[in-house]
Design a protein around this motif. Sequence first.
Motif, PDB file in Angstrom:
ATOM      1  N   LYS A 164       0.835  -1.210   0.000  1.00  0.00           N
ATOM      2  CA  LYS A 164       0.000   0.000   0.000  1.00  0.00           C
ATOM      3  C   LYS A 164       0.869   1.259   0.000  1.00  0.00           C
ATOM      4  N   GLN A 165       1.924   1.257   0.815  1.00  0.00           N
ATOM      5  CA  GLN A 165       2.789   2.428   0.870  1.00  0.00           C
ATOM      6  C   GLN A 165       3.504   2.657  -0.455  1.00  0.00           C
ATOM      7  N   LEU A 166       3.990   1.574  -1.068  1.00  0.00           N
ATOM      8  CA  LEU A 166       4.664   1.716  -2.357  1.00  0.00           C
ATOM      9  C   LEU A 166       3.696   2.194  -3.431  1.00  0.00           C
ATOM     10  N   SER A 167       2.469   1.658  -3.410  1.00  0.00           N
ATOM     11  CA  SER A 167       1.470   2.083  -4.398  1.00  0.00           C
ATOM     12  C   SER A 167       1.112   3.550  -4.219  1.00  0.00           C
ATOM     13  N   ASP A 168       0.945   3.974  -2.959  1.00  0.00           N
ATOM     14  CA  ASP A 168       0.645   5.381  -2.716  1.00  0.00           C
ATOM     15  C   ASP A 168       1.794   6.281  -3.175  1.00  0.00           C
ATOM     16  N   SER A 169       3.021   5.833  -2.933  1.00  0.00           N
ATOM     17  CA  SER A 169       4.175   6.618  -3.365  1.00  0.00           C
ATOM     18  C   SER A 169       4.234   6.704  -4.890  1.00  0.00           C
ATOM     19  N   ALA A 170       3.925   5.560  -5.540  1.00  0.00           N
ATOM     20  CA  ALA A 170       3.930   5.555  -7.006  1.00  0.00           C
ATOM     21  C   ALA A 170       2.858   6.473  -7.562  1.00  0.00           C
ATOM     22  N   VAL A 171       1.682   6.481  -6.941  1.00  0.00           N
ATOM     23  CA  VAL A 171       0.607   7.364  -7.396  1.00  0.00           C
ATOM     24  C   VAL A 171       1.016   8.820  -7.212  1.00  0.00           C
ATOM     25  N   ALA A 172       1.630   9.130  -6.045  1.00  0.00           N
ATOM     26  CA  ALA A 172       2.058  10.511  -5.797  1.00  0.00           C
ATOM     27  C   ALA A 172       3.114  10.948  -6.820  1.00  0.00           C
ATOM     28  N   ALA A 173       4.072  10.068  -7.119  1.00  0.00           N
ATOM     29  CA  ALA A 173       5.102  10.410  -8.114  1.00  0.00           C
ATOM     30  C   ALA A 173       4.483  10.578  -9.497  1.00  0.00           C
ATOM     31  N   THR A 174       3.509   9.762  -9.810  1.00  0.00           N
ATOM     32  CA  THR A 174       2.848   9.861 -11.124  1.00  0.00           C
ATOM     33  C   THR A 174       2.060  11.146 -11.243  1.00  0.00           C
ATOM     34  N   ARG A 175       1.479  11.617 -10.169  1.00  0.00           N
ATOM     35  CA  ARG A 175       0.732  12.882 -10.204  1.00  0.00           C
ATOM     36  C   ARG A 175       1.689  14.043 -10.529  1.00  0.00           C
ATOM     37  N   VAL A 176       2.895  13.952  -9.971  1.00  0.00           N
ATOM     38  CA  VAL A 176       3.867  15.009 -10.287  1.00  0.00           C
ATOM     39  C   VAL A 176       4.183  14.993 -11.790  1.00  0.00           C
ATOM     40  N   GLN A 177       4.400  13.763 -12.332  1.00  0.00           N
ATOM     41  CA  GLN A 177       4.641  13.650 -13.770  1.00  0.00           C
ATOM     42  C   GLN A 177       3.426  14.106 -14.579  1.00  0.00           C
ATOM     43  N   LEU A 178       2.232  13.828 -14.059  1.00  0.00           N
ATOM     44  CA  LEU A 178       1.012  14.244 -14.765  1.00  0.00           C
ATOM     45  C   LEU A 178       0.921  15.764 -14.855  1.00  0.00           C
ATOM     46  N   ASP A 179       1.318  16.453 -13.805  1.00  0.00           N
ATOM     47  CA  ASP A 179       1.314  17.929 -13.850  1.00  0.00           C
ATOM     48  C   ASP A 179       2.267  18.428 -14.944  1.00  0.00           C
ATOM     49  N   GLY A 180       3.437  17.794 -15.045  1.00  0.00           N
ATOM     50  CA  GLY A 180       4.383  18.193 -16.091  1.00  0.00           C
ATOM     51  C   GLY A 180       3.858  17.885 -17.481  1.00  0.00           C
ATOM     52  N   LEU A 181       3.188  16.713 -17.604  1.00  0.00           N
ATOM     53  CA  LEU A 181       2.618  16.326 -18.900  1.00  0.00           C
ATOM     54  C   LEU A 181       1.510  17.290 -19.303  1.00  0.00           C
ATOM     55  N   ALA A 182       0.661  17.683 -18.368  1.00  0.00           N
ATOM     56  CA  ALA A 182      -0.429  18.616 -18.678  1.00  0.00           C
ATOM     57  C   ALA A 182       0.114  19.988 -19.057  1.00  0.00           C
ATOM     58  N   GLU A 183       1.137  20.443 -18.358  1.00  0.00           N
ATOM     59  CA  GLU A 183       1.721  21.745 -18.669  1.00  0.00           C
ATOM     60  C   GLU A 183       2.397  21.723 -20.040  1.00  0.00           C
ATOM     61  N   ALA A 184       3.077  20.593 -20.355  1.00  0.00           N
ATOM     62  CA  ALA A 184       3.723  20.485 -21.673  1.00  0.00           C
ATOM     63  C   ALA A 184       2.691  20.475 -22.789  1.00  0.00           C
ATOM     64  N   HIS A 185       1.557  19.801 -22.582  1.00  0.00           N
ATOM     65  CA  HIS A 185       0.515  19.754 -23.605  1.00  0.00           C
ATOM     66  C   HIS A 185      -0.097  21.123 -23.801  1.00  0.00           C
ATOM     67  N   ARG A 186      -0.290  21.874 -22.758  1.00  0.00           N
ATOM     68  CA  ARG A 186      -0.900  23.187 -22.869  1.00  0.00           C
ATOM     69  C   ARG A 186       0.032  24.159 -23.601  1.00  0.00           C
ATOM     70  N   SER A 187       1.317  24.019 -23.380  1.00  0.00           N
ATOM     71  CA  SER A 187       2.264  24.927 -24.027  1.00  0.00           C
ATOM     72  C   SER A 187       2.760  24.418 -25.367  1.00  0.00           C
ATOM     73  N   GLY A 188       2.379  23.217 -25.732  1.00  0.00           N
ATOM     74  CA  GLY A 188       2.784  22.652 -27.003  1.00  0.00           C
ATOM     75  C   GLY A 188       4.202  22.125 -27.005  1.00  0.00           C
ATOM     76  N   GLN A 189       4.784  21.964 -25.834  1.00  0.00           N
ATOM     77  CA  GLN A 189       6.139  21.440 -25.712  1.00  0.00           C
ATOM     78  C   GLN A 189       6.102  19.929 -25.554  1.00  0.00           C
ATOM     79  N   PRO A 190       7.192  19.239 -25.960  1.00  0.00           N
ATOM     80  CA  PRO A 190       7.223  17.786 -25.764  1.00  0.00           C
ATOM     81  C   PRO A 190       7.300  17.446 -24.273  1.00  0.00           C
TER      82      PRO A 190
END
Length: 456
Positions: A38-64
Amino acid sequence: MSGWWPASVRRSTALSAALLCAVVFTLGWLGTRELLSKQLSDSAVAATRVQLDGLAEAHRSGQPAQLYGDAVFEVVDESGREVASSENLHRWDPAWTPLPPAPAGAPGDWTVTTKATLKPGDHPQWREYREYTVVGKVTDRDGHRFTVYLFVSPWETLRTLATFDDTLVFFVPLAVLITALAAWLAAGRALRPVEAIRRELAEVSGSRLDRRVPVPPSRDEVARLATTTNETLDRLQQAYDRQERFVADASHELRSPLANLRAGLEVALTHADRADWPAVARRSLLDVQRLQRITADLLQLAVDPAEIPEDVVDLADVVGEQVAERALEPGPAVVSEVDGPAPVPGEAVQLERLLRNLLDNAVRHARSAVTVRLRREAGEAVLEVVDDGPGIPVADRERVFDRFARLDDARARDAGGTGLGLTLARDIAVRHGGSLRAEDGATGARLVVRLPLGGM
């Protein structure tokens, strides 16, 4: 004991410890694994959310987008059409259906956590064929809204759990083995004194009651068992010694009247024409009566004491009857001093015998008078029988209650006693919840009976 369970205490202890250790460690293993997962899964979800924020910002700005490894993502527009995705997504699931867009009217900070399953059609055993956790959020670009999804990678969690399992697969059986060995050694050490006790008890026999078991220096249950065993052996030896003395004394006491009876009859038969047969019969009758008294007393002492009835007996009546009977017999005068009723719970016949034996003893040793006193004192009935004879030395005041015990100066005089009267009297007093002791007296012997009072 079942057939599969060992009968040996040492083996059963070791097996019980091993089974308990296996159960505890297995439960701990499963519980810790679940918590770690459970702790590892929660950590993985938290790390993925950080990556998701970067992915959303890149899509909005048209950057890879800057993603790591084989990350799987998908971007859908408001109509649910997929506008971008990672190449792994359709390679791992050729029949992939896009995830739904954010609900209409969802706020700008809308996020979601959902589940999705990838199904490689030609390779159902691929590791990618599993359910994934997917996180998503809303972003906008050129006035249009999009929903960005990013799959949570489970591989780091799975690798950590696999390492955890591989480690415990080795250490749990090792811990069970060490626990069983420790229990085996501890049980052997604990049972070593018990085995010594068993060996020593095996040597105890009817002729070797003097043996004692070793007491270990520890203060545990085994030491208390050894101490109790030795105390029991002490009581057995004392009972055996008393029995031997009793048999020897009984043989001696019975031998004397039997020898007198036989000698008198043999002499009379040798000189039958000159024998005074009435005198021979009287002497024989006295010897037979003495044998009868000794036998009756021995039987009274040998049988198990019966339960005392719940009757209430007034000792004043018992004293009056016994003193009245003595008034008709020759010998020292017997008088009584009774302060009043003294009801005690018990059996009238036994209490009469107690007083009769005390009076018989007093009359045989008194010079001229015997006094019986009865009073009530501190919840007890106190019965005293006092004579004006030579008395009992302090050193012999307990010995006179032993079976066949007689003082040296009394043995020559006491032709009519059996040596069991005082023993029986004390036995009756004790069985009635009281006591009988020889105490100091102004003149002669003073025997004091104390019995608990009861209502009438």
